[in-house]
Design an enzyme around this catalytic site. Structure first.
Site, PDB file in Angstrom:
ATOM      1  N   GLY A  14       0.785  -1.227   0.000  1.00  0.00           N
ATOM      2  CA  GLY A  14       0.000   0.000   0.000  1.00  0.00           C
ATOM      3  C   GLY A  14       0.814   1.273   0.000  1.00  0.00           C
ATOM      4  CG  ASP A  24      -0.404  -3.983 -17.263  1.00  0.00           C
ATOM      5  OD1 ASP A  24       0.405  -4.921 -17.042  1.00  0.00           O
ATOM      6  OD2 ASP A  24      -1.149  -3.505 -16.397  1.00  0.00           O
ATOM      7  CG  ASN A  73       1.860   3.114  -5.750  1.00  0.00           C
ATOM      8  OD1 ASN A  73       2.282   4.112  -6.299  1.00  0.00           O
ATOM      9  ND2 ASN A  73       2.430   1.941  -5.867  1.00  0.00           N
ATOM     10  CG  HIS A 108       2.897  -1.874 -15.213  1.00  0.00           C
ATOM     11  ND1 HIS A 108       2.530  -3.116 -14.716  1.00  0.00           N
ATOM     12  CD2 HIS A 108       3.989  -2.073 -15.980  1.00  0.00           C
ATOM     13  CE1 HIS A 108       3.371  -4.026 -15.184  1.00  0.00           C
ATOM     14  NE2 HIS A 108       4.265  -3.421 -15.948  1.00  0.00           N
ATOM     15  CG  ASN A 162      -2.734  -0.572 -13.121  1.00  0.00           C
ATOM     16  OD1 ASN A 162      -2.701  -0.830 -11.933  1.00  0.00           O
ATOM     17  ND2 ASN A 162      -1.973  -1.181 -14.012  1.00  0.00           N
ATOM     18  CE  LYS A 202      -6.982 -12.474  -8.135  1.00  0.00           C
ATOM     19  NZ  LYS A 202      -6.215 -13.723  -7.932  1.00  0.00           N
ATOM     20  CD  GLU A 246       5.494   1.877  -8.793  1.00  0.00           C
ATOM     21  OE1 GLU A 246       4.408   1.586  -8.283  1.00  0.00           O
ATOM     22  OE2 GLU A 246       6.454   1.091  -8.886  1.00  0.00           O
TER      23      GLU A 246
HETATM   24  C1  GRF Z   1       4.258  -1.412  -7.013  1.00  0.00           C
HETATM   25  O1  GRF Z   1       5.452  -1.599  -7.742  1.00  0.00           O
HETATM   26  C2  GRF Z   1       3.127  -1.211  -7.982  1.00  0.00           C
HETATM   27  O2  GRF Z   1       3.522  -0.575  -9.174  1.00  0.00           O
HETATM   28  C3  GRF Z   1       2.735  -2.601  -8.287  1.00  0.00           C
HETATM   29  O3  GRF Z   1       2.714  -3.201  -7.003  1.00  0.00           O
HETATM   30  C4  GRF Z   1       3.853  -2.695  -6.277  1.00  0.00           C
HETATM   31  C5  GRF Z   1       3.531  -2.494  -4.811  1.00  0.00           C
HETATM   32  O4  GRF Z   1       2.666  -1.425  -4.710  1.00  0.00           O
HETATM   33  N1  GRF Z   1       1.496  -2.669  -8.992  1.00  0.00           N
HETATM   34  P1  GRF Z   1       2.138  -0.916  -3.259  1.00  0.00           P
HETATM   35  O5  GRF Z   1       3.338  -0.653  -2.402  1.00  0.00           O
HETATM   36  O6  GRF Z   1       1.288  -2.027  -2.683  1.00  0.00           O
HETATM   37  O7  GRF Z   1       1.365   0.328  -3.564  1.00  0.00           O
END
Ligand code: GRF
Length: 208
Positions: free
Chosen positions: A14, A152, A16, A111, A109, A93, A181
């Site tokens: 989490g 994607d 992000n 990526h 999203n 998912k 990110e």
């Molecule tokens: C990140 O690299 C994101 O781009 C990918 O999952 C990884 C972990 O993301 N989709 P987070 O720390 O759970 O936000």
């Protein structure tokens, strides 16, 4: 302008999600996270939501008889929360066309590569960075894109490059990409919230 109502789907740490929370708290993003939905009960992202008094729930696919029922449970929660933009933040998912159509043009999203490189089925988390190092590219990065019915493949909103260093490991590279990110995702949400994104075919024009 009223705060844009966000629903955030997560599966892991989490970071992000945290970047979005921090951006809102800093007054840089006029949005409110109405609900966090995790595909895993043990995702640390759920603790981040609780620590910030954000409604959260684990909706786990393995508890449903079908993908449709699983996705319907999420759609119901998101609609009840009057979510206007769905953010996939470390969510692993693959969503079906049914879910995508329920929020057409309103799913974003993040990526951890420069799409269309190192993306699609099976490219998530450290696997992406392992593939980057194995291939020997000199530059990787992060991409924020709209979600369409592919994996994607939706129109790209923002990208930023990250240099690959000779002594990188997948873990070190992942950390450096993650920093990018955390910049791009809140920025993309801000642009959407301020109605500064115009999608023309596959291209996204930013009207700053
Ligand atoms: C990140 O690299 C994101 O781009 C990918 O999952 C990884 C972990 O993301 N989709 P987070 O720390 O759970 O936000």
């Amino acid at each position: 302008m009223p705060a844009l109502k966000l629903g955030v789907l997560v599966s892991g740490s989490g970071t992000n999600l945290q970047a979005i929370i921090d951006s809102i708290k800093a007054g840089k993003l006029n949005a409110s996270i109405e609900i966090v939905i995790s595909s895993r009960e043990d995702a640390y992202a759920l603790k981040r939501a609780r620590d910030n008094n954000i409604e959260s729930v684990a909706i786990c696919p393995e508890r449903y008889l079908s993908k449709m029922e699983y996705e319907e449970a999420m759609i119901k929660k998101l609609k009840e929360a009057k979510v206007e933009l769905v953010i996939l933040a470390g969510y692993i998912k693959v969503l079906s066309p049914h879910f995508v159509r329920a929020f057409a043009g309103r799913i974003i999203n993040i990526h951890p590569s420069l799409i269309p490189a190192f993306c699609g089925k099976g490219y998530y988390g450290l696997r992406v960075h392992k593939a980057v190092l194995e291939y020997g590219v000199k530059v990787t990065g992060a991409t924020v894109h709209f979600v369409d019915e592919g994996t994607d493949t939706g129109p790209i909103i923002l990208q930023k490059a990250v240099e690959v260093k000779d002594d990188d490991t997948p873990e070190i590279l992942a950390k450096r990409v993650l920093e990018v990110e955390h910049e791009l995702l809140p920025e993309a949400i801000r642009l959407f919230a301020e109605k500064k994104l115009e999608v023309v075919g596959r291209r996204v024009f930013i009207k700053e």
